[in-house]
Design a protein around this motif. Structure first.
Motif, mmCIF file in Angstrom:
data_model
loop_
_atom_site.group_PDB
_atom_site.id
_atom_site.type_symbol
_atom_site.label_atom_id
_atom_site.label_comp_id
_atom_site.label_asym_id
_atom_site.label_seq_id
_atom_site.Cartn_x
_atom_site.Cartn_y
_atom_site.Cartn_z
ATOM 1 N N ALA A 120 -49.382 11.003 52.679
ATOM 2 C CA ALA A 120 -48.435 10.210 51.835
ATOM 3 C C ALA A 120 -48.769 10.271 50.357
ATOM 4 O O ALA A 120 -48.034 9.943 49.441
ATOM 5 C CB ALA A 120 -48.253 8.753 52.194
ATOM 6 N N TRP A 121 -49.937 10.923 50.133
ATOM 7 C CA TRP A 121 -50.428 11.019 48.689
ATOM 8 C C TRP A 121 -50.706 12.410 48.209
ATOM 9 O O TRP A 121 -51.475 12.645 47.232
ATOM 10 C CB TRP A 121 -51.686 10.349 48.445
ATOM 11 N N SER A 122 -50.176 13.364 48.871
ATOM 12 C CA SER A 122 -50.503 14.809 48.613
ATOM 13 C C SER A 122 -49.342 15.569 48.221
ATOM 14 O O SER A 122 -48.234 15.238 48.869
ATOM 15 C CB SER A 122 -51.280 15.437 49.959
ATOM 16 N N GLN A 123 -49.389 16.542 47.435
ATOM 17 C CA GLN A 123 -48.265 17.350 46.873
ATOM 18 C C GLN A 123 -48.661 18.911 47.248
ATOM 19 O O GLN A 123 -49.810 19.118 46.794
ATOM 20 C CB GLN A 123 -47.734 17.142 45.587
ATOM 21 N N PRO B 14 -31.755 29.820 60.327
ATOM 22 C CA PRO B 14 -31.696 29.975 61.974
ATOM 23 C C PRO B 14 -33.074 30.764 62.234
ATOM 24 O O PRO B 14 -33.506 30.673 63.498
ATOM 25 C CB PRO B 14 -30.237 30.453 62.001
ATOM 26 N N LEU B 15 -33.387 31.635 61.495
ATOM 27 C CA LEU B 15 -34.403 32.793 61.785
ATOM 28 C C LEU B 15 -35.905 31.766 61.994
ATOM 29 O O LEU B 15 -36.594 31.985 62.597
ATOM 30 C CB LEU B 15 -34.756 33.695 60.773
ATOM 31 N N ALA B 16 -35.738 30.801 60.971
ATOM 32 C CA ALA B 16 -37.287 29.941 60.995
ATOM 33 C C ALA B 16 -37.223 29.205 62.340
ATOM 34 O O ALA B 16 -38.249 29.019 62.789
ATOM 35 C CB ALA B 16 -36.874 29.168 59.684
ATOM 36 N N LEU B 17 -36.234 28.659 62.686
ATOM 37 C CA LEU B 17 -36.081 27.818 63.945
ATOM 38 C C LEU B 17 -36.381 28.672 65.194
ATOM 39 O O LEU B 17 -36.886 28.407 66.253
ATOM 40 C CB LEU B 17 -34.714 27.162 64.394
ATOM 41 N N LEU B 18 -36.133 30.196 65.073
ATOM 42 C CA LEU B 18 -36.331 31.188 66.002
ATOM 43 C C LEU B 18 -37.822 31.900 66.036
ATOM 44 O O LEU B 18 -38.153 32.404 66.683
ATOM 45 C CB LEU B 18 -35.276 32.197 65.863
ATOM 46 N N GLY B 19 -38.564 31.191 65.237
ATOM 47 C CA GLY B 19 -39.900 31.546 64.915
ATOM 48 C C GLY B 19 -40.007 32.727 64.296
ATOM 49 O O GLY B 19 -40.949 33.688 64.388
ATOM 50 N N ILE B 20 -39.059 33.285 63.202
ATOM 51 C CA ILE B 20 -39.153 34.746 62.691
ATOM 52 C C ILE B 20 -39.171 34.454 61.272
ATOM 53 O O ILE B 20 -38.642 33.717 60.624
ATOM 54 C CB ILE B 20 -37.735 35.265 63.077
ATOM 55 N N GLY B 21 -40.355 34.999 60.647
ATOM 56 C CA GLY B 21 -40.362 35.095 58.931
ATOM 57 C C GLY B 21 -41.728 34.243 58.719
ATOM 58 O O GLY B 21 -42.593 34.181 59.618
ATOM 59 N N VAL B 22 -41.451 33.242 57.742
ATOM 60 C CA VAL B 22 -42.500 32.373 57.248
ATOM 61 C C VAL B 22 -41.962 31.254 57.252
ATOM 62 O O VAL B 22 -40.687 30.693 57.182
ATOM 63 C CB VAL B 22 -42.668 32.762 55.695
ATOM 64 N N ASP B 23 -42.664 29.960 57.925
ATOM 65 C CA ASP B 23 -42.581 28.613 57.868
ATOM 66 C C ASP B 23 -43.225 27.983 56.770
ATOM 67 O O ASP B 23 -44.298 28.275 56.195
ATOM 68 C CB ASP B 23 -43.195 27.828 59.107
ATOM 69 N N TYR B 24 -42.507 27.127 55.923
ATOM 70 C CA TYR B 24 -42.823 26.663 54.686
ATOM 71 C C TYR B 24 -42.679 25.105 55.070
ATOM 72 O O TYR B 24 -41.650 24.317 55.649
ATOM 73 C CB TYR B 24 -41.929 26.744 53.746
ATOM 74 N N PHE B 25 -43.555 24.043 54.733
ATOM 75 C CA PHE B 25 -43.841 22.937 54.991
ATOM 76 C C PHE B 25 -44.304 21.917 53.886
ATOM 77 O O PHE B 25 -45.292 22.396 53.359
ATOM 78 C CB PHE B 25 -44.477 22.353 56.125
ATOM 79 N N SER B 26 -43.575 20.945 53.207
ATOM 80 C CA SER B 26 -44.254 20.294 52.263
ATOM 81 C C SER B 26 -44.617 18.997 52.679
ATOM 82 O O SER B 26 -45.325 18.154 52.009
ATOM 83 C CB SER B 26 -42.884 20.099 51.043
ATOM 84 N N ARG B 27 -44.188 18.593 53.734
ATOM 85 C CA ARG B 27 -44.709 17.389 54.427
ATOM 86 C C ARG B 27 -46.075 17.539 55.353
ATOM 87 O O ARG B 27 -45.707 18.341 56.295
ATOM 88 C CB ARG B 27 -43.669 16.548 55.415
ATOM 89 N N MET B 28 -47.261 17.098 55.171
ATOM 90 C CA MET B 28 -48.296 17.141 55.854
ATOM 91 C C MET B 28 -48.029 16.684 57.182
ATOM 92 O O MET B 28 -48.392 17.333 58.368
ATOM 93 C CB MET B 28 -49.456 16.245 55.360
ATOM 94 N N THR B 29 -47.113 15.777 57.678
ATOM 95 C CA THR B 29 -46.806 15.347 59.046
ATOM 96 C C THR B 29 -46.453 16.559 59.617
ATOM 97 O O THR B 29 -46.427 16.781 60.783
ATOM 98 C CB THR B 29 -45.734 14.253 59.090
ATOM 99 N N ALA B 30 -45.391 17.421 59.123
ATOM 100 C CA ALA B 30 -44.764 18.679 59.603
ATOM 101 C C ALA B 30 -45.843 19.746 59.822
ATOM 102 O O ALA B 30 -45.914 20.316 60.887
ATOM 103 C CB ALA B 30 -43.634 19.061 58.840
ATOM 104 N N SER B 31 -46.632 19.906 58.963
ATOM 105 C CA SER B 31 -47.505 21.144 58.875
ATOM 106 C C SER B 31 -48.465 20.835 59.967
ATOM 107 O O SER B 31 -49.139 21.665 60.622
ATOM 108 C CB SER B 31 -48.152 21.349 57.627
ATOM 109 N N LEU B 32 -48.984 19.728 60.095
ATOM 110 C CA LEU B 32 -49.973 19.160 61.092
ATOM 111 C C LEU B 32 -49.646 19.223 62.450
ATOM 112 O O LEU B 32 -50.243 19.778 63.368
ATOM 113 C CB LEU B 32 -50.519 17.658 60.870
ATOM 114 N N GLU B 33 -48.277 19.123 62.841
ATOM 115 C CA GLU B 33 -47.487 19.359 63.912
ATOM 116 C C GLU B 33 -47.589 20.567 64.382
ATOM 117 O O GLU B 33 -47.961 21.248 65.537
ATOM 118 C CB GLU B 33 -46.279 18.555 63.778
ATOM 119 N N ARG B 34 -47.213 21.585 63.356
ATOM 120 C CA ARG B 34 -47.201 22.827 63.642
ATOM 121 C C ARG B 34 -48.539 23.501 63.736
ATOM 122 O O ARG B 34 -48.813 24.404 64.729
ATOM 123 C CB ARG B 34 -46.458 23.749 62.627
ATOM 124 N N GLN B 35 -49.544 23.033 63.252
ATOM 125 C CA GLN B 35 -50.573 23.498 63.419
ATOM 126 C C GLN B 35 -51.382 23.132 64.698
ATOM 127 O O GLN B 35 -51.826 23.883 65.338
ATOM 128 C CB GLN B 35 -51.858 22.743 62.420
#
Length: 292
Positions: free
Chosen positions: A243-246, A60-81
Motif C-alpha cells: 500500500a506504500w509503493s508506486q 480482451p487479449l490480456a484476459l486471454l493471456g496474449i501480449g503483455v500484462d501490466y499491473f500497478s497494484r502489488m496485490t495483483a502482480s503478486l497473485e500473477r507471480q
C-alpha cells in the motif's frame, strides 16, 4: 483456449481493478459463485470475456493471456507471480538485494509485523490493511509453492542494492517505530549473512552472483516451465509494502522478450562475483555497514 489460464488472468486483473467480486458479478448479472468458477477455469464465453475486459479496463487479449500484462497494484502482480511459480521449474533473478525464494521464515514473520504497523499509519488504514492482508496471503502461498516445487534458483544481486539494504534495513522508507526500524536493520544483516553462507555451502539447485557495476536499473525475473517461459519486470523489492509503493509491473511470455532478458542476465552473470569471492564481499559489506 485454456480456460484455466483465462481464469488466472481474470483473478489477477480483478485484483488490479480494485473492484470486489460482488461488484463485478452484479454488473455481469451472475452470482459471485459463478465468477469464482470462471476464475477456477470453468468454460467462459468470448462475449463474457469481452464484457469482463471492458469492465476491468483491459484488452480482451490480456484476459486471454496474449501480449503483455501490466499491473500497478502489488496485490495483483503478486497473485500473477504466484500463478506462474506454480508451473515454473526454474527462476533467474537479475537485480535487487535479496531473493524471496532464499530468505528465511523469520523474515517472512517480521515483514508481516512491519507491513501491518505501516498500514495502521496510512491515510486510509482500512484499505492499506486490506491490501496488506491480500499480499500476505500471496506471500504465504508463494512460500508453500517454492517449498514444494524446489525450483532451480539463479540470482544475480546488485552490490549497491545490498549496501543500501544494510544501511536502511528491510522495508526502507516505511514509517516505523525506532524499535521496528532496528529489527528491520538486524534482519537485513541476518539475510545477507544467510546469502554468504548459502554461497559457501553451495546448496543443490541454487546459484548466487554479486554484480558490481553497472547496477541493473530494475529487477527482472525469468521463469521457465515445461511449456513456456515468462519474464517479469518488477520495480518492487520483495519487502516493498503493497500500500506504500508506486510502480508498474510487466509480465510477458513473448519469446523475444524472454530471449533479450536472458542474454542480458547471462552477460551480467559472467561479470558477477561468484563462489567464495562473492561470499567474502558480502561479509565485507556487512562489516563496513556495521563495524564492531
Amino acid at each position: 483456449m485454456r480456460f484455466e489460464e483465462i481464469g488466472e488472468q481474470l483473478r489477477a486483473y480483478r485484483l488490479e481493478s480494485g473492484l470486489k467480486a460482488d461488484e463485478i458479478a452484479a454488473r455481469l448479472g451472475i452470482s459471485r459463485a459463478a465468477l469464482y468458477r470462471y476464475e477456477k477455469g470453468e468454460v467462459i464465453k468470448l462475449d463474457t470475456v469481452r464484457r469482463l475486459a471492458e469492465m476491468l479496463q483491459v484488452s480482451p487479449l490480456a484476459l486471454l493471456g496474449i501480449g503483455v500484462d501490466y499491473f500497478s497494484r502489488m496485490t495483483a502482480s503478486l497473485e500473477r507471480q504466484r500463478q506462474i511459480e506454480e508451473e515454473a521449474d526454474s527462476c533467474l533473478q537479475l537485480g535487487g538485494a535479496l531473493c524471496f525464494a532464499l530468505v528465511s521464515d523469520d523474515t517472512d514473520r517480521l515483514l508481516r509485523g512491519l507491513w501491518l504497523e505501516a498500514a495502521s499509519l496510512a491515510q486510509d488504514p482500512a484499505a492499506a490493511r486490506s491490501a496488506t492482508e491480500q499480499a500476505l496471503i500471496s506471500m504465504t502461498q508463494r512460500r508453500l509453492i517454492l517449498d514444494q516445487r524446489r525450483m532451480n534458483i539463479t540470482t544475480i544481486l546488485s552490490e549497491r542494492a545490498v549496501t543500501r539494504l544494510l544501511a536502511e534495513g528491510l522495508c526502507a522508507g516505511l514509517p516505523l517505530s525506532a524499535r521496528s526500524r532496528a529489527e528491520a536493520r538486524a534482519a537485513a544483516v541476518t539475510e545477507v549473512e544467510n546469502l554468504a553462507s548459502q554461497i559457501e555451502q553451495g546448496p543443490l539447485g541454487v546459484q548466487i552472483g554479486l554484480l558490481q557495476e553497472p547496477e541493473p536499473h530494475h529487477q527482472a525475473l525469468i521463469y521457465r516451465g515445461r511449456d513456456r517461459a515468462h519474464v517479469m519486470s518488477d520495480p518492487f523489492p520483495f519487502d516493498a509494502h503493497p500500500a506504500w509503493s508506486q510502480g508498474v509491473v510487466s509480465i510477458t511470455a513473448a519469446d523475444d522478450a524472454v530471449a533479450i532478458h536472458q542474454r542480458v542476465a547471462e552477460a551480467c552473470w559472467r561479470q558477477a562475483r561468484k563462489g567464495m569471492a562473492a561470499a567474502q564481499m558480502l561479509r565485507t559489506l556487512i562489516a563496513t555497514a556495521h563495524p564492531i
